[in-house]
Each structure stands twice: as C-alpha cells, then as structure tokens.
Design an enzyme around this catalytic site. Structure first.
Site, PDB file in Angstrom:
ATOM      1  N   SER A  52       0.963   0.350  -1.908  1.00 27.27           N
ATOM      2  CA  SER A  52       0.301   0.163  -3.210  1.00 27.27           C
ATOM      3  C   SER A  52       1.024  -0.909  -4.016  1.00 27.27           C
ATOM      4  CB  SER A  52       0.293   1.479  -3.991  1.00 27.27           C
ATOM      5  OG  SER A  52      -0.293   2.491  -3.214  1.00 27.27           O
ATOM      6  N   HIS A 102      -4.905   2.723   0.166  1.00 30.85           N
ATOM      7  CA  HIS A 102      -5.183   1.679   1.155  1.00 30.85           C
ATOM      8  C   HIS A 102      -5.333   2.357   2.508  1.00 30.85           C
ATOM      9  CE1 HIS A 102      -1.003   2.347   2.119  1.00 30.85           C
ATOM     10  NE2 HIS A 102      -0.616   1.968   0.906  1.00 30.85           N
ATOM     11  N   MET A 122       0.180   8.701  -4.404  1.00 32.44           N
ATOM     12  CA  MET A 122       0.239   8.295  -5.818  1.00 32.44           C
ATOM     13  C   MET A 122      -0.960   7.401  -6.152  1.00 32.44           C
ATOM     14  SD  MET A 122       4.219   8.056  -6.793  1.00 32.44           S
ATOM     15  CE  MET A 122       4.534   6.431  -6.153  1.00 32.44           C
ATOM     16  N   HIS A 140      -2.872   5.151   3.585  1.00 32.14           N
ATOM     17  CA  HIS A 140      -3.153   6.501   3.063  1.00 32.14           C
ATOM     18  C   HIS A 140      -4.300   7.142   3.831  1.00 32.14           C
ATOM     19  CE1 HIS A 140      -1.527   4.581  -0.797  1.00 32.14           C
ATOM     20  NE2 HIS A 140      -0.720   5.605  -0.618  1.00 32.14           N
TER      21      HIS A 140
HETATM   22  P1  AMP Z   1       2.501   6.753  -1.857  1.00 26.29           P
HETATM   23  O1  AMP Z   1       1.124   6.772  -2.437  1.00 26.29           O
HETATM   24  O2  AMP Z   1       3.087   5.388  -1.727  1.00 26.29           O
HETATM   25  O3  AMP Z   1       3.430   7.766  -2.475  1.00 26.29           O
HETATM   26  O4  AMP Z   1       2.318   7.230  -0.344  1.00 26.29           O
HETATM   27  C1  AMP Z   1       1.677   8.435  -0.044  1.00 26.29           C
HETATM   28  C2  AMP Z   1       1.805   8.704   1.432  1.00 26.29           C
HETATM   29  O5  AMP Z   1       1.219   7.639   2.170  1.00 26.29           O
HETATM   30  C3  AMP Z   1       3.256   8.808   1.906  1.00 26.29           C
HETATM   31  O6  AMP Z   1       3.356   9.846   2.892  1.00 26.29           O
HETATM   32  C4  AMP Z   1       3.502   7.453   2.507  1.00 26.29           C
HETATM   33  O7  AMP Z   1       4.520   7.435   3.483  1.00 26.29           O
HETATM   34  C5  AMP Z   1       2.150   7.155   3.115  1.00 26.29           C
HETATM   35  N1  AMP Z   1       1.960   5.714   3.311  1.00 26.29           N
HETATM   36  C6  AMP Z   1       2.111   4.730   2.386  1.00 26.29           C
HETATM   37  N2  AMP Z   1       1.925   3.513   2.958  1.00 26.29           N
HETATM   38  C7  AMP Z   1       1.657   3.742   4.271  1.00 26.29           C
HETATM   39  C8  AMP Z   1       1.378   2.888   5.398  1.00 26.29           C
HETATM   40  N3  AMP Z   1       1.353   1.567   5.287  1.00 26.29           N
HETATM   41  N4  AMP Z   1       1.158   3.489   6.593  1.00 26.29           N
HETATM   42  C9  AMP Z   1       1.183   4.836   6.730  1.00 26.29           C
HETATM   43  N5  AMP Z   1       1.440   5.690   5.707  1.00 26.29           N
HETATM   44  C10 AMP Z   1       1.681   5.148   4.502  1.00 26.29           C
END
Ligand code: AMP
Length: 283
Positions: free
Chosen positions: A188, A35, A31, A38
C-alpha cells in the site's frame, strides 16, 4: 455475478453478521488500500474455509509518533469493490473507537525477542501494537484460520509465536509475496512513490535476486549479504536500514540452511521492506 460482501463498522454489527456465516471461518487482516497481494490472501483463505472475513483497519497502536498513520491511504469503497471480486464474505471496517473503546489498553502483549531485531530495532513499539490488534481481532472474529503475507515475514513469525505461546488455537497460514511484473513487492505504501522513486525502488528486489543467485551458487552467508548490499549501494536514492540473513523463526542471524534474506530501505521518504527465502549451502 459477484456478490458484494456485507460491510460492518461496529462490533455489534460484526457479531450479528458472524452469526450468518456458519462453518469454518477464515480471517485476513489488512490496513486497506488493497492490492493483489491482499487479495491473494483472501484466495488462500478460501481454500481452507467456508467463509472469509476481511478486516480493514489502520491500527494506530502499531505506528509510532511521526510515522505515517495520518497519511496512510484510506480507500474503503475501492477496497470493498476489490473484495467483491475476490469473493470475501464479510468486511469489518471499524473505527479506532470501536477497536479501542476503553482508550489505551492497560494489558498488552510483549512480543518477545523476535520483535526486537530488524523491523523491531527501527520500530521498537511496532510489533507490540501488531500483536495487540491481532489478538483483539482474533477475539472479536474467532477465526479457525488466519492468513498473513510473507511480505511481512517478521510479523508472520511473531504472530505464529504468539498463537503458539498463548495457546490461541488458530491455524496461521503464510502466503507468498505478490510482486509487480518488474519485481517490486506490492505494498500500500508504494502509493507514496513518485514515478522516479518507483523505478529506484526496484533496487530492493534486484538486491534480493543477487542474494538468491549467490545462495544458488553455494556462497556463504556473508557473501550473500554482501551481494545484496552491493546492489543496494548502486542506487544512491536508497537509504538502507538493514540487510540481514536470518532464521525464519527467530529472526536471528543464521549461516546455514533455510534463511530469510530481509531488507529495509527508504526511497525518498517512503520506507519499504522486502525479503526472500533461500537455502544457504555453504561449501
Ligand atoms: P497491510 O495491509 O500492509 O497491513 O497487509 C495486510 C496483510 O497483507 C499482511 O498479512 C501482509 O503481509 C499482506 N501483504 C501485504 N503486501 C503483500 C504482498 N505483496 N504479497 C502478499 N501479501 C501481502
């Protein structure tokens, strides 16, 4: 010199760009507000594939009314710069209209019982929205492999079940949680935290560490959960939603063997989740 990924915003442009990427295709869905967590998924995807496609899309169907859809950070230029460093090949950053051109989907996915507990108990429509967008993006991109983070362990389990139950034929790879040096899981949503709240938020990872220590010393499930709860209770700013020791596939309570210690708590108005995998060897 790093080569910038192509950035496309529409499904037509996506289709054309995908034609230029022969070989095995990896997908990382995000999304945005990227960081190192991702970016670690991009690095993982590269190990399995010839090309990596990254989506940046704040998906409205996984937010309930009153959640942070409008406030969610949108930082596409910085995201593309980060994805250049991570060697992504293609970025798909569509509008809501491009992902949902016919408005609300009439045919939806019921993510089943795993989606009703923990995160699903607090956010009852969340995982149906996640499955809908993941299935749509899988159809638009047709990846061979998709990498998801263990940070969202319940989401990862549900996506694995969806791919298995609906014969989607995509390899799902889980990637470990990336943390800041002080233990806070990167997210995020950490951007919402004030400096004081960020310090208070460390109680989440400390609670998981307490659970890990209890597990390592052979304590039973109840004691493991209690150790984590006690640490959370020591931080008055933490408004705890759940602490649970669950089976990594079903997310139902478990008392022996491999388990996920999962927790969610609000720090101020920011809801954070974290988890760790441990082994319960009750003596
Ligand atoms: P999001 O942008 O929060 O929807 O996350 C996108 C992807 O990044 C998802 O598969 C999350 O599980 C992964 N993700 C988010 N934060 C982390 C983190 N700290 N370590 C590893 N993967 C992450």
């Amino acid at each position: 010199m790093n080569h910038s990924p192509s950035v496309v915003h529409t499904r037509t442009a996506l289709r054309e760009a995908l034609n230029d990427l022969p070989g095995k295709r990896g997908l990382v869905m995000t999304m945005g507000a990227l960081h190192e967590g991702h970016l670690s998924l991009v690095t993982e995807a590269r190990k399995h594939c010839d090309h990596v496609v990254v989506t940046v899309f704040v998906n409205p169907t996984q937010f309930a009314p009153g959640e942070d859809f409008d406030a969610y950070p949108r930082t596409l230029d910085a995201d593309v710069a980060a994805l250049t460093r991570a060697h992504a090949d293609l970025v798909f950053a569509p509008s809501v209209e491009d992902v949902y051109p016919h408005g609300d989907a009439q045919v939806t996915i019921n993510p089943g019982p795993t989606a009703q507990v923990l995160e699903g108990a607090t956010r009852p429509t969340h995982f149906a929205g996640v499955c809908l967008v993941v299935h749509k993006v899988f159809n638009l991109i047709r990846p061979d492999v998709a990498v998801f983070g263990q940070k969202d362990a319940q989401q990862l389990a549900i996506i694995r079940q969806m791919v298995r139950d609906l014969d989607m034929g995509i390899e799902i790879v889980g990637a470990p949680i990336v943390r800041a040096e002080d233990g806070l899981a990167l997210s995020s949503r950490n951007a919402y935290l004030s400096a004081t709240e960020r310090t208070q938020a460390l109680v989440l990872s400390r609670a998981l560490q307490a659970g890990q220590r209890a597990a390592s010393s052979g304590k039973n499930a109840e004691t493991i959960v209690r150790s984590a709860r006690e640490v959370l209770a020591s931080e008055p700013a933490a408004d705890v939603d759940y602490v649970a020791l669950v089976d990594p596939t079903t997310f139902l309570p478990v008392s022996r063997g491999e388990a996920v210690l999962a927790l969610a708590a609000k720090i101020g108005t920011t809801r954070l989740i974290d988890n760790t995998v441990l082994e319960v060897n009750d003596d």
